[in-house]
Scaffold this active site. Structure first.
Site, mmCIF file in Angstrom:
data_model
loop_
_atom_site.group_PDB
_atom_site.id
_atom_site.type_symbol
_atom_site.label_atom_id
_atom_site.label_comp_id
_atom_site.label_asym_id
_atom_site.label_seq_id
_atom_site.Cartn_x
_atom_site.Cartn_y
_atom_site.Cartn_z
ATOM 1 N N GLY A 169 -10.621 26.830 -30.453
ATOM 2 C CA GLY A 169 -9.656 25.887 -31.013
ATOM 3 C C GLY A 169 -8.367 26.586 -31.395
ATOM 4 O O GLY A 169 -8.088 27.695 -30.968
ATOM 5 N N HIS A 199 -1.841 31.675 -24.746
ATOM 6 C CA HIS A 199 -3.046 31.597 -23.911
ATOM 7 C C HIS A 199 -3.655 30.199 -23.977
ATOM 8 O O HIS A 199 -4.029 29.625 -22.948
ATOM 9 C CB HIS A 199 -4.047 32.660 -24.370
ATOM 10 C CG HIS A 199 -5.266 32.756 -23.536
ATOM 11 N ND1 HIS A 199 -6.494 32.317 -23.976
ATOM 12 C CD2 HIS A 199 -5.462 33.252 -22.278
ATOM 13 C CE1 HIS A 199 -7.391 32.542 -23.024
ATOM 14 N NE2 HIS A 199 -6.791 33.108 -21.987
ATOM 15 N N ASP A 213 -5.482 34.605 -18.467
ATOM 16 C CA ASP A 213 -6.186 35.702 -19.127
ATOM 17 C C ASP A 213 -5.432 37.018 -18.961
ATOM 18 O O ASP A 213 -5.329 37.811 -19.900
ATOM 19 C CB ASP A 213 -7.606 35.832 -18.575
ATOM 20 C CG ASP A 213 -8.513 34.681 -18.984
ATOM 21 O OD1 ASP A 213 -8.086 33.810 -19.773
ATOM 22 O OD2 ASP A 213 -9.664 34.653 -18.507
#
Length: 137
Positions: free
Chosen positions: A47, A63, A105
């Site tokens: 979250g 990200h 990533d």
């Protein structure tokens, strides 16, 4: 031997992309993703809400935003192709969705490496109640 093989297959299936992301983080920072970056600031971990607390937390915010733009696969479970070449992370494969996840990533792992000097232990296990005024991606 068979039991060991079954355990290995199950672990690969469970960890998927999160294992790969953790590996990228370790290569770029020499820090454990789980110990150093899970539950850090307002955005590192599951979250995310509020204002990023420092540059490291902002890496996680960016990200999260990147994952939000991925269409066609689940970023947290997708297994993609990548390698390390001359200290760089190189995303491979033909699937555009998997490449997008890998790029999210890759950029985050590089960001963590570039911002090691901003890592502050006071933001580890930071209370989510202090995370307000959510920024937009």
């Amino acid at each position: 031997m068979r039991t060991l093989w079954i355990v290995a297959v199950c672990l690969i299936g469970v960890e998927g992309n999160l294992y790969q992301f953790g590996n990228m983080i370790f290569k770029m920072t020499k820090k454990s993703a789980l110990l150093s970056y899970s539950n850090y600031g307002c955005y590192c971990g599951w979250g995310g809400k509020g204002k990023p607390q420092d540059a490291t937390d902002r890496c996680c915010f960016v990200h999260d935003c990147c994952y939000g733009r991925v269409n066609g696969c689940d970023p947290k479970l997708s297994i993609y192709s990548y390698s390390f070449e001359n200290g760089d992370i190189v995303c491979g494969g033909d699937d555009p969705c998997l490449r997008a996840v890998c790029e999210c990533d890759r950029v985050a792992a590089i960001c963590f490496g570039e911002n090691l000097n901003t890592y502050d232990k006071k933001y580890k296990n930071y209370p989510s109640s202090h995370c307000t005024e959510t920024e937009q991606c």
